[in-house]
Design a protein around this motif. Structure first.
Motif, PDB file in Angstrom:
ATOM      1  N   ALA A  77      -5.828   1.521 -11.188  1.00 16.31           N
ATOM      2  CA  ALA A  77      -5.578   1.186  -9.623  1.00 16.31           C
ATOM      3  C   ALA A  77      -6.819   1.782  -8.995  1.00 16.31           C
ATOM      4  O   ALA A  77      -7.322   3.130  -8.993  1.00 16.31           O
ATOM      5  N   GLU A  78      -6.857   0.954  -7.795  1.00 13.47           N
ATOM      6  CA  GLU A  78      -7.727   1.562  -6.882  1.00 13.47           C
ATOM      7  C   GLU A  78      -7.462   1.090  -5.652  1.00 13.47           C
ATOM      8  O   GLU A  78      -6.717   0.380  -5.139  1.00 13.47           O
ATOM      9  N   VAL A  79      -7.325   2.220  -5.132  1.00 15.70           N
ATOM     10  CA  VAL A  79      -7.204   2.324  -3.380  1.00 15.70           C
ATOM     11  C   VAL A  79      -7.445   2.640  -2.116  1.00 15.70           C
ATOM     12  O   VAL A  79      -9.006   3.217  -2.782  1.00 15.70           O
ATOM     13  N   GLU A  80      -8.286   2.058  -1.675  1.00 16.63           N
ATOM     14  CA  GLU A  80      -8.630   0.958  -0.100  1.00 16.63           C
ATOM     15  C   GLU A  80      -8.116   1.727   0.910  1.00 16.63           C
ATOM     16  O   GLU A  80      -7.838   0.780   1.023  1.00 16.63           O
ATOM     17  N   LEU A  81      -8.692   2.708   2.124  1.00 17.05           N
ATOM     18  CA  LEU A  81      -7.718   3.101   3.430  1.00 17.05           C
ATOM     19  C   LEU A  81      -9.124   2.389   4.360  1.00 17.05           C
ATOM     20  O   LEU A  81      -9.927   1.566   3.852  1.00 17.05           O
ATOM     21  N   VAL A  82      -8.281   0.934   4.508  1.00 13.37           N
ATOM     22  CA  VAL A  82      -8.960   0.439   5.584  1.00 13.37           C
ATOM     23  C   VAL A  82      -8.326   0.721   7.113  1.00 13.37           C
ATOM     24  O   VAL A  82      -6.757   1.227   7.690  1.00 13.37           O
ATOM     25  N   TRP A  83      -8.791   0.311   8.475  1.00 13.92           N
ATOM     26  CA  TRP A  83      -8.286   0.458   9.788  1.00 13.92           C
ATOM     27  C   TRP A  83      -8.247  -0.657  10.605  1.00 13.92           C
ATOM     28  O   TRP A  83      -7.969  -0.669  11.786  1.00 13.92           O
ATOM     29  N   ASP A  84      -7.813  -1.609   9.406  1.00 11.36           N
ATOM     30  CA  ASP A  84      -8.476  -2.713  10.652  1.00 11.36           C
ATOM     31  C   ASP A  84      -7.244  -3.880   9.577  1.00 11.36           C
ATOM     32  O   ASP A  84      -7.839  -4.464   9.131  1.00 11.36           O
TER      33      ASP A  84
END
Length: 103
Positions: A77-84
Motif C-alpha cells: 500500500a502507498e499513501v499519498e497526502l494531497v491538499w487539493d
C-alpha cells in the motif's frame, strides 16, 4: 469482507483508523479521496488531513498504510497526502456530522 472487492475491504479497514483529535473514523471524516487497487494487490490511497498543520500529519498516513496492508489480498500500500481539493466538513458522512453535532 468481500473477496471480490478489495477496495471495499480497505474501506472497512480504514473505518478502524481514527484521527486522535476527532472521535470519528477517517473514512467517515472524508479524509480518504481515492483508493485504487491494481491486479497485483497494490493499493494506492489518496488522502488529506483536516488542515496542513494537523498534528497527526506525521503518523496518520502510516496508520492508513498499515491498515490497508493488513487487508487480505493486499500485497502493498502507498499513501499519498494531497491538499487539493482542500478538506471541508461537507466531505464528512451524514453519520459523522450527526456524531459531532453538526446537523
Amino acid at each position: 469482507m468481500d473477496q471480490n472487492d478489495p477496495k471495499a475491504d480497505i474501506i472497512e479497514a480504514l473505518k478502524q483508523v481514527y484521527d486522535p483529535e476527532i472521535p470519528v473514523n477517517i473514512h467517515d471524516l472524508g479524509l480518504i479521496y481515492d483508493i485504487d487497487v491494481d491486479d497485483g494487490g497494490k493499493a494506492r490511497i489518496l488522502m488529506t488531513l483536516t488542515a496542513p498543520a494537523c498534528p497527526v500529519a506525521g503518523i496518520l498516513p502510516g496508520q492508513v498504510e498499515q491498515a490497508a496492508k493488513a487487508v487480505e489480498g493486499i500485497s502493498d500500500a502507498e499513501v499519498e497526502l494531497v491538499w487539493d481539493p482542500p478538506w471541508s466538513q461537507e466531505r464528512m458522512s451524514e453519520e459523522a456530522r450527526l456524531q459531532l453535532g453538526l446537523m
